[in-house]
Design an enzyme around this catalytic site. Structure first.
Site, PDB file in Angstrom:
ATOM      1  CB  CYS A  49      28.917  28.336 -20.141  1.00 15.52           C
ATOM      2  SG  CYS A  49      28.154  29.327 -18.838  1.00 15.52           S
ATOM      3  CG  HIS A  84      26.885  28.384 -25.618  1.00 11.24           C
ATOM      4  ND1 HIS A  84      27.270  27.457 -24.679  1.00 11.24           N
ATOM      5  CD2 HIS A  84      26.742  29.560 -24.949  1.00 11.24           C
ATOM      6  CE1 HIS A  84      27.374  28.046 -23.495  1.00 11.24           C
ATOM      7  NE2 HIS A  84      27.055  29.318 -23.627  1.00 11.24           N
ATOM      8  CD  GLU A  87      25.698  29.480 -30.701  1.00  5.54           C
ATOM      9  OE1 GLU A  87      26.197  28.349 -30.857  1.00  5.54           O
ATOM     10  OE2 GLU A  87      24.981  29.764 -29.706  1.00  5.54           O
ATOM     11  CE  LYS A 111      23.668  26.125 -22.833  1.00  7.81           C
ATOM     12  NZ  LYS A 111      24.400  25.735 -24.052  1.00  7.81           N
ATOM     13  CG  HIS A 123      23.415  27.610 -19.455  1.00  6.82           C
ATOM     14  ND1 HIS A 123      24.398  26.655 -19.610  1.00  6.82           N
ATOM     15  CD2 HIS A 123      24.012  28.795 -19.731  1.00  6.82           C
ATOM     16  CE1 HIS A 123      25.521  27.238 -19.961  1.00  6.82           C
ATOM     17  NE2 HIS A 123      25.315  28.539 -20.036  1.00  6.82           N
ATOM     18  CG  PHE A 178      30.170  34.507 -17.515  1.00  3.86           C
ATOM     19  CD1 PHE A 178      29.325  34.640 -18.595  1.00  3.86           C
ATOM     20  CD2 PHE A 178      29.654  34.746 -16.252  1.00  3.86           C
ATOM     21  CE1 PHE A 178      27.993  34.992 -18.442  1.00  3.86           C
ATOM     22  CE2 PHE A 178      28.321  35.099 -16.072  1.00  3.86           C
ATOM     23  CZ  PHE A 178      27.482  35.223 -17.169  1.00  3.86           C
TER      24      PHE A 178
END
Length: 416
Positions: free
Chosen positions: A167, A307, A317, A338, A343, A402
Protein backbone atom coordinates in the site's frame (compact mmCIF):
# COMPACT_ATOMS: atom_id res chain seq x y z
CA UNK A 1 21.91 12.08 4.96
CA UNK A 2 21.01 15.21 3.00
CA UNK A 3 19.70 14.26 -0.45
CA UNK A 4 18.96 17.82 -1.50
CA UNK A 5 20.58 19.34 -4.56
CA UNK A 6 19.90 22.57 -6.39
CA UNK A 7 17.59 20.60 -8.75
CA UNK A 8 14.06 21.32 -7.56
CA UNK A 9 11.21 19.08 -8.68
CA UNK A 10 7.69 20.23 -9.53
CA UNK A 11 4.44 18.62 -10.65
CA UNK A 12 3.20 19.65 -14.09
CA UNK A 13 0.64 16.97 -14.99
CA UNK A 14 -1.97 14.84 -13.21
CA UNK A 15 -4.02 11.82 -14.25
CA UNK A 16 -6.63 9.79 -12.37
CA UNK A 17 -8.78 6.71 -12.77
CA UNK A 18 -10.77 6.08 -9.57
CA UNK A 19 -14.03 4.68 -8.24
CA UNK A 20 -15.27 8.30 -8.21
CA UNK A 21 -14.72 8.78 -11.93
CA UNK A 22 -12.32 8.70 -14.84
CA UNK A 23 -10.20 11.84 -15.08
CA UNK A 24 -9.04 14.47 -12.62
CA UNK A 25 -11.96 16.93 -12.90
CA UNK A 26 -14.65 14.26 -12.42
CA UNK A 27 -12.87 12.60 -9.50
CA UNK A 28 -11.98 15.85 -7.74
CA UNK A 29 -15.52 17.22 -7.99
CA UNK A 30 -16.99 14.00 -6.55
CA UNK A 31 -14.38 13.93 -3.80
CA UNK A 32 -15.10 17.49 -2.71
CA UNK A 33 -18.82 16.72 -2.68
CA UNK A 34 -18.20 13.83 -0.31
CA UNK A 35 -19.48 11.11 -2.63
CA UNK A 36 -18.77 7.43 -2.04
CA UNK A 37 -17.46 5.13 -4.75
CA UNK A 38 -18.30 1.95 -2.84
CA UNK A 39 -21.04 -0.45 -3.94
CA UNK A 40 -21.88 -4.12 -4.51
CA UNK A 41 -19.27 -6.15 -6.37
CA UNK A 42 -20.17 -6.60 -10.05
CA UNK A 43 -16.90 -8.08 -11.37
CA UNK A 44 -17.85 -11.59 -10.26
CA UNK A 45 -20.63 -13.37 -8.41
CA UNK A 46 -19.83 -12.56 -4.78
CA UNK A 47 -23.12 -13.86 -3.39
CA UNK A 48 -21.39 -16.67 -1.49
CA UNK A 49 -18.69 -14.43 -0.02
CA UNK A 50 -18.76 -12.89 3.48
CA UNK A 51 -17.64 -9.63 1.80
CA UNK A 52 -19.72 -8.53 -1.18
CA UNK A 53 -18.71 -4.87 -1.59
CA UNK A 54 -15.85 -2.99 -3.25
CA UNK A 55 -14.99 0.37 -4.80
CA UNK A 56 -15.01 -0.42 -8.51
CA UNK A 57 -14.06 1.88 -11.38
CA UNK A 58 -17.20 2.51 -13.42
CA UNK A 59 -17.70 3.47 -17.07
CA UNK A 60 -14.08 2.91 -18.03
CA UNK A 61 -13.52 2.11 -21.71
CA UNK A 62 -9.98 0.88 -22.45
CA UNK A 63 -10.63 1.40 -26.16
CA UNK A 64 -10.55 5.14 -25.51
CA UNK A 65 -6.83 4.80 -24.73
CA UNK A 66 -5.57 1.54 -26.24
CA UNK A 67 -5.88 0.00 -29.69
CA UNK A 68 -8.46 -2.79 -29.71
CA UNK A 69 -5.96 -5.45 -30.76
CA UNK A 70 -3.78 -4.62 -27.73
CA UNK A 71 -6.43 -4.48 -25.00
CA UNK A 72 -6.44 -8.25 -24.40
CA UNK A 73 -2.66 -8.28 -24.18
CA UNK A 74 -2.78 -6.39 -20.87
CA UNK A 75 -4.51 -6.88 -17.55
CA UNK A 76 -6.72 -4.08 -16.27
CA UNK A 77 -4.12 -2.54 -13.96
CA UNK A 78 -2.07 -1.71 -17.07
CA UNK A 79 -5.13 -0.25 -18.81
CA UNK A 80 -5.61 2.09 -15.85
CA UNK A 81 -1.93 3.07 -15.80
CA UNK A 82 -2.01 3.96 -19.50
CA UNK A 83 -5.20 6.01 -19.13
CA UNK A 84 -3.93 7.96 -16.12
CA UNK A 85 -0.55 8.50 -17.78
CA UNK A 86 -2.18 9.76 -20.97
CA UNK A 87 -4.18 12.31 -18.99
CA UNK A 88 -1.11 13.38 -17.00
CA UNK A 89 1.09 13.77 -20.08
CA UNK A 90 -1.62 15.70 -21.93
CA UNK A 91 -2.24 17.84 -18.85
CA UNK A 92 1.46 18.67 -18.67
CA UNK A 93 1.60 19.54 -22.36
CA UNK A 94 4.63 17.26 -22.50
CA UNK A 95 6.04 16.40 -25.92
CA UNK A 96 8.47 13.49 -26.07
CA UNK A 97 10.78 13.53 -29.07
CA UNK A 98 13.97 11.90 -30.28
CA UNK A 99 15.87 14.82 -28.76
CA UNK A 100 14.53 14.55 -25.20
CA UNK A 101 13.41 10.91 -24.91
CA UNK A 102 16.47 9.76 -22.96
CA UNK A 103 15.83 12.42 -20.29
CA UNK A 104 12.23 11.28 -19.63
CA UNK A 105 11.51 8.18 -17.55
CA UNK A 106 8.65 6.17 -16.05
CA UNK A 107 8.22 4.81 -12.53
CA UNK A 108 4.75 3.29 -12.00
CA UNK A 109 4.13 0.39 -9.61
CA UNK A 110 1.38 -1.84 -8.28
CA UNK A 111 1.01 -3.74 -5.07
CA UNK A 112 -0.41 -6.96 -6.51
CA UNK A 113 -0.55 -6.55 -10.29
CA UNK A 114 -2.25 -8.96 -12.66
CA UNK A 115 -3.96 -11.28 -10.19
CA UNK A 116 -7.29 -11.38 -12.10
CA UNK A 117 -5.50 -12.59 -15.23
CA UNK A 118 -3.57 -15.14 -13.18
CA UNK A 119 -6.86 -16.46 -11.80
CA UNK A 120 -8.41 -16.54 -15.27
CA UNK A 121 -5.57 -18.33 -17.01
CA UNK A 122 -5.18 -20.82 -14.19
CA UNK A 123 -8.77 -21.85 -14.86
CA UNK A 124 -8.05 -21.99 -18.60
CA UNK A 125 -5.00 -24.18 -17.96
CA UNK A 126 -6.90 -26.56 -15.70
CA UNK A 127 -10.02 -26.79 -17.86
CA UNK A 128 -8.67 -26.50 -21.42
CA UNK A 129 -4.98 -27.32 -21.26
CA UNK A 130 -1.65 -25.49 -21.70
CA UNK A 131 -2.15 -24.73 -25.38
CA UNK A 132 -4.98 -22.35 -24.53
CA UNK A 133 -2.92 -20.06 -22.31
CA UNK A 134 -2.26 -16.74 -24.05
CA UNK A 135 1.29 -16.08 -25.28
CA UNK A 136 0.81 -12.60 -23.76
CA UNK A 137 0.04 -14.02 -20.30
CA UNK A 138 3.39 -13.18 -18.68
CA UNK A 139 3.69 -9.55 -19.89
CA UNK A 140 -0.01 -9.19 -19.11
CA UNK A 141 0.49 -9.76 -15.38
CA UNK A 142 3.98 -8.73 -14.28
CA UNK A 143 4.00 -5.45 -12.44
CA UNK A 144 6.80 -3.62 -14.24
CA UNK A 145 4.84 -3.84 -17.50
CA UNK A 146 2.73 -0.90 -16.32
CA UNK A 147 5.87 1.23 -16.56
CA UNK A 148 7.01 -0.68 -19.62
CA UNK A 149 3.80 -0.17 -21.59
CA UNK A 150 3.65 3.52 -20.66
CA UNK A 151 7.26 4.03 -21.75
CA UNK A 152 6.59 2.25 -25.05
CA UNK A 153 3.46 4.31 -25.61
CA UNK A 154 5.26 7.64 -25.25
CA UNK A 155 8.76 6.67 -26.35
CA UNK A 156 10.23 7.57 -22.95
CA UNK A 157 13.76 6.12 -22.97
CA UNK A 158 15.00 7.36 -19.60
CA UNK A 159 14.98 5.47 -16.27
CA UNK A 160 12.23 2.83 -16.16
CA UNK A 161 11.34 0.89 -13.04
CA UNK A 162 8.67 0.35 -10.41
CA UNK A 163 8.23 -0.07 -6.69
CA UNK A 164 6.21 -3.02 -5.42
CA UNK A 165 5.63 -2.18 -1.78
CA UNK A 166 2.01 -3.05 -1.04
CA UNK A 167 0.00 0.00 0.00
CA UNK A 168 3.05 2.31 0.00
CA UNK A 169 3.79 1.62 -3.69
CA UNK A 170 2.45 4.88 -5.13
CA UNK A 171 4.33 7.08 -2.66
CA UNK A 172 7.54 5.12 -3.19
CA UNK A 173 7.24 5.52 -6.97
CA UNK A 174 6.70 9.27 -6.65
CA UNK A 175 9.52 9.62 -4.13
CA UNK A 176 11.95 7.51 -6.13
CA UNK A 177 11.11 9.47 -9.30
CA UNK A 178 11.72 12.67 -7.34
CA UNK A 179 15.17 11.40 -6.33
CA UNK A 180 16.03 10.41 -9.92
CA UNK A 181 15.39 13.97 -11.09
CA UNK A 182 17.24 15.44 -8.10
CA UNK A 183 20.28 13.32 -8.94
CA UNK A 184 20.23 14.59 -12.52
CA UNK A 185 19.48 11.21 -14.12
CA UNK A 186 16.34 12.57 -15.81
CA UNK A 187 14.54 15.87 -16.32
CA UNK A 188 11.02 14.42 -16.35
CA UNK A 189 9.50 11.34 -14.69
CA UNK A 190 6.01 9.90 -15.20
CA UNK A 191 5.28 8.39 -11.78
CA UNK A 192 2.52 6.85 -9.68
CA UNK A 193 0.63 3.71 -8.82
CA UNK A 194 -2.03 1.47 -10.35
CA UNK A 195 -4.12 -1.50 -9.22
CA UNK A 196 -7.08 -3.63 -10.27
CA UNK A 197 -7.57 -6.75 -8.17
CA UNK A 198 -11.27 -6.89 -7.38
CA UNK A 199 -11.32 -10.65 -7.94
CA UNK A 200 -12.46 -13.74 -6.03
CA UNK A 201 -9.01 -14.56 -4.67
CA UNK A 202 -8.34 -11.00 -3.47
CA UNK A 203 -11.66 -10.68 -1.67
CA UNK A 204 -11.33 -14.19 -0.20
CA UNK A 205 -7.75 -13.58 0.90
CA UNK A 206 -8.24 -10.20 2.56
CA UNK A 207 -11.54 -11.49 3.94
CA UNK A 208 -9.84 -14.51 5.51
CA UNK A 209 -7.40 -12.10 7.16
CA UNK A 210 -10.41 -10.27 8.69
CA UNK A 211 -9.14 -7.06 7.05
CA UNK A 212 -12.32 -6.10 5.13
CA UNK A 213 -15.52 -4.37 6.13
CA UNK A 214 -18.56 -6.63 6.07
CA UNK A 215 -21.06 -3.78 5.96
CA UNK A 216 -22.62 -5.36 2.87
CA UNK A 217 -26.09 -3.88 3.33
CA UNK A 218 -24.89 -0.28 3.40
CA UNK A 219 -21.76 -0.20 1.20
CA UNK A 220 -21.49 3.58 0.95
CA UNK A 221 -21.10 3.73 4.73
CA UNK A 222 -18.60 0.88 4.91
CA UNK A 223 -15.33 2.82 4.59
CA UNK A 224 -15.27 4.89 7.79
CA UNK A 225 -11.73 5.88 8.85
CA UNK A 226 -11.34 7.06 12.44
CA UNK A 227 -14.95 6.13 13.26
CA UNK A 228 -15.65 4.11 16.40
CA UNK A 229 -17.61 1.52 14.42
CA UNK A 230 -15.10 0.92 11.60
CA UNK A 231 -14.76 -2.77 10.82
CA UNK A 232 -12.16 -2.98 8.05
CA UNK A 233 -11.21 -1.48 4.72
CA UNK A 234 -12.95 -1.68 1.35
CA UNK A 235 -10.92 -2.88 -1.66
CA UNK A 236 -10.74 -0.24 -4.40
CA UNK A 237 -9.04 0.06 -7.78
CA UNK A 238 -7.71 2.68 -10.15
CA UNK A 239 -4.55 4.64 -10.93
CA UNK A 240 -2.93 7.93 -10.05
CA UNK A 241 -0.07 9.27 -12.20
CA UNK A 242 1.90 12.52 -12.01
CA UNK A 243 4.39 14.17 -14.31
CA UNK A 244 7.36 15.31 -12.24
CA UNK A 245 9.73 17.80 -13.79
CA UNK A 246 12.89 19.65 -12.91
CA UNK A 247 11.86 23.23 -12.17
CA UNK A 248 13.99 25.05 -14.75
CA UNK A 249 12.99 22.55 -17.42
CA UNK A 250 9.31 23.18 -16.60
CA UNK A 251 9.71 26.94 -16.60
CA UNK A 252 11.69 26.96 -19.85
CA UNK A 253 8.81 25.30 -21.69
CA UNK A 254 6.15 27.42 -19.96
CA UNK A 255 4.51 24.53 -18.13
CA UNK A 256 1.73 25.08 -15.60
CA UNK A 257 3.02 24.06 -12.16
CA UNK A 258 0.66 22.55 -9.57
CA UNK A 259 3.07 22.28 -6.65
CA UNK A 260 6.61 21.33 -5.68
CA UNK A 261 7.72 17.95 -4.35
CA UNK A 262 9.61 19.12 -1.29
CA UNK A 263 10.53 16.03 0.71
CA UNK A 264 10.48 12.25 0.84
CA UNK A 265 10.94 9.81 3.67
CA UNK A 266 11.06 6.02 3.48
CA UNK A 267 11.94 3.34 6.01
CA UNK A 268 10.83 0.10 7.66
CA UNK A 269 9.13 -0.87 10.89
CA UNK A 270 11.01 -4.21 10.86
CA UNK A 271 8.25 -5.42 13.16
CA UNK A 272 5.45 -7.54 11.62
CA UNK A 273 4.23 -8.71 8.20
CA UNK A 274 0.95 -6.79 8.36
CA UNK A 275 0.65 -4.74 11.56
CA UNK A 276 2.47 -1.56 12.58
CA UNK A 277 3.93 -1.35 16.10
CA UNK A 278 1.54 0.12 18.66
CA UNK A 279 3.75 3.18 19.12
CA UNK A 280 4.06 3.76 15.35
CA UNK A 281 7.77 4.42 15.77
CA UNK A 282 8.64 3.55 12.16
CA UNK A 283 6.00 5.92 10.79
CA UNK A 284 7.18 8.61 13.21
CA UNK A 285 10.74 8.30 11.91
CA UNK A 286 9.52 8.28 8.31
CA UNK A 287 7.41 11.43 8.68
CA UNK A 288 10.20 13.20 10.56
CA UNK A 289 12.61 12.26 7.77
CA UNK A 290 10.29 13.60 5.07
CA UNK A 291 9.87 16.92 6.90
CA UNK A 292 13.61 17.21 7.44
CA UNK A 293 14.24 16.43 3.76
CA UNK A 294 11.72 19.10 2.75
CA UNK A 295 13.31 21.68 5.01
CA UNK A 296 9.92 22.93 6.06
CA UNK A 297 9.00 23.70 9.64
CA UNK A 298 6.26 21.67 11.24
CA UNK A 299 4.28 24.89 11.60
CA UNK A 300 4.07 25.15 7.80
CA UNK A 301 2.14 21.90 7.35
CA UNK A 302 -1.49 22.83 6.77
CA UNK A 303 -2.98 19.49 5.68
CA UNK A 304 -2.28 15.78 6.05
CA UNK A 305 -3.81 13.22 3.70
CA UNK A 306 -3.77 10.25 6.04
CA UNK A 307 -3.18 6.66 5.04
CA UNK A 308 -6.10 5.81 7.35
CA UNK A 309 -7.81 2.72 5.92
CA UNK A 310 -10.77 2.21 8.28
CA UNK A 311 -8.94 -0.40 10.37
CA UNK A 312 -7.50 -0.53 13.88
CA UNK A 313 -4.34 1.15 12.55
CA UNK A 314 -6.15 4.50 12.19
CA UNK A 315 -5.56 5.12 15.89
CA UNK A 316 -1.84 4.40 15.45
CA UNK A 317 -1.56 6.95 12.63
CA UNK A 318 -3.36 9.45 14.85
CA UNK A 319 -0.79 8.77 17.55
CA UNK A 320 2.04 9.16 14.99
CA UNK A 321 0.77 12.61 13.96
CA UNK A 322 0.59 13.67 17.61
CA UNK A 323 4.10 12.34 18.27
CA UNK A 324 5.53 14.29 15.35
CA UNK A 325 3.60 17.57 15.67
CA UNK A 326 2.92 17.70 19.41
CA UNK A 327 0.11 19.97 20.53
CA UNK A 328 -0.09 21.53 17.08
CA UNK A 329 -1.44 18.22 15.72
CA UNK A 330 -4.88 19.26 16.97
CA UNK A 331 -4.94 22.27 14.66
CA UNK A 332 -3.82 20.48 11.46
CA UNK A 333 -6.68 19.30 9.22
CA UNK A 334 -6.30 15.56 8.56
CA UNK A 335 -8.56 13.68 6.16
CA UNK A 336 -8.83 10.18 4.78
CA UNK A 337 -10.03 10.19 1.19
CA UNK A 338 -10.24 6.39 1.43
CA UNK A 339 -13.60 7.05 3.07
CA UNK A 340 -14.80 7.77 -0.49
CA UNK A 341 -12.48 5.81 -2.79
CA UNK A 342 -11.93 2.73 -0.67
CA UNK A 343 -8.37 1.43 -0.42
CA UNK A 344 -6.69 1.32 -3.83
CA UNK A 345 -3.77 -0.74 -2.49
CA UNK A 346 -0.76 -0.12 -4.79
CA UNK A 347 -2.56 2.82 -6.43
CA UNK A 348 -3.50 4.48 -3.13
CA UNK A 349 -0.36 6.59 -2.76
CA UNK A 350 -0.47 7.83 -6.35
CA UNK A 351 -4.13 8.81 -6.12
CA UNK A 352 -3.89 10.33 -2.64
CA UNK A 353 -0.75 12.31 -3.46
CA UNK A 354 -2.67 13.85 -6.34
CA UNK A 355 -5.49 14.70 -3.94
CA UNK A 356 -2.93 16.33 -1.64
CA UNK A 357 -1.48 18.38 -4.49
CA UNK A 358 -4.95 19.44 -5.63
CA UNK A 359 -5.79 20.52 -2.07
CA UNK A 360 -2.86 22.93 -2.20
CA UNK A 361 -3.55 24.00 -5.79
CA UNK A 362 -7.28 24.68 -5.35
CA UNK A 363 -7.20 25.68 -1.68
CA UNK A 364 -9.74 23.00 -0.75
CA UNK A 365 -9.30 20.12 1.70
CA UNK A 366 -11.41 17.06 0.83
CA UNK A 367 -13.43 15.63 3.72
CA UNK A 368 -13.57 12.38 5.63
CA UNK A 369 -17.07 10.97 5.18
CA UNK A 370 -18.85 8.42 7.38
CA UNK A 371 -17.31 9.88 10.50
CA UNK A 372 -20.34 9.58 12.75
CA UNK A 373 -18.70 8.98 16.11
CA UNK A 374 -14.97 9.34 16.64
CA UNK A 375 -12.98 6.55 18.16
CA UNK A 376 -11.88 8.11 21.50
CA UNK A 377 -8.29 7.40 20.46
CA UNK A 378 -8.83 9.27 17.17
CA UNK A 379 -9.26 12.83 18.39
CA UNK A 380 -7.82 15.09 15.69
CA UNK A 381 -9.54 17.38 13.18
CA UNK A 382 -10.56 14.92 10.44
CA UNK A 383 -12.55 17.42 8.32
CA UNK A 384 -15.80 15.46 8.77
CA UNK A 385 -18.30 15.24 5.91
CA UNK A 386 -17.70 18.60 4.19
CA UNK A 387 -14.76 19.95 2.19
CA UNK A 388 -13.04 22.97 3.69
CA UNK A 389 -11.24 25.99 2.27
CA UNK A 390 -7.57 26.24 3.14
CA UNK A 391 -4.63 28.58 2.73
CA UNK A 392 -2.15 25.79 3.42
CA UNK A 393 1.23 26.18 1.74
CA UNK A 394 2.56 22.69 2.54
CA UNK A 395 0.94 19.30 2.99
CA UNK A 396 1.81 15.67 3.68
CA UNK A 397 0.71 12.40 2.09
CA UNK A 398 1.23 9.31 4.26
CA UNK A 399 1.43 5.73 2.99
CA UNK A 400 2.16 2.60 5.00
CA UNK A 401 2.13 -0.98 3.74
CA UNK A 402 2.31 -4.67 4.61
CA UNK A 403 5.85 -5.72 5.38
CA UNK A 404 6.29 -2.66 7.57
CA UNK A 405 7.09 -0.28 4.70
CA UNK A 406 6.55 3.45 5.20
CA UNK A 407 6.65 6.29 2.65
CA UNK A 408 5.82 9.93 3.38
CA UNK A 409 5.83 12.81 0.90
CA UNK A 410 5.79 16.56 1.53
CA UNK A 411 4.37 18.85 -1.14
CA UNK A 412 4.30 22.64 -1.09
CA UNK A 413 3.07 25.52 -3.15
CA UNK A 414 5.82 26.73 -5.40
CA UNK A 415 7.80 29.65 -4.02
CA UNK A 416 10.44 31.61 -5.87
Amino acid sequence: MDHRTDRRVVITGLGLVTPLGVGVPTTWDALCRGESGVGPITRFDASGFPVRIAAEVKEFDPAAYIEKKDIKKMDTFIHYAIAASQEAVDDAGLRISKENAERIGVYIGAGIGGLPAIEHYHRVLMERGPDRVSPFFIPMVIINLASGQVAIRFGAKGPNSCAVTACATGNHCIGDGFRIIQRGEADVMIVGGTESVISPLTIAGFGAAKALSRRNEEPQRASRPFDKDRDGFVVGEGAGVMVLEELTHARDRGARIYAEVAGYGMNSDAFHITAPPEDGEGAVRCLERALEDARVSKDEIGYINAHATSTFADKIETFVIKRVFGQRAYSIPVSSTKSMTGHLLGAAGGVESIFTVLALHHGVIPPTINLEQNDPECDLDYVPWKARATRATAAVSNAFGFGGVNACLVFKRLSA
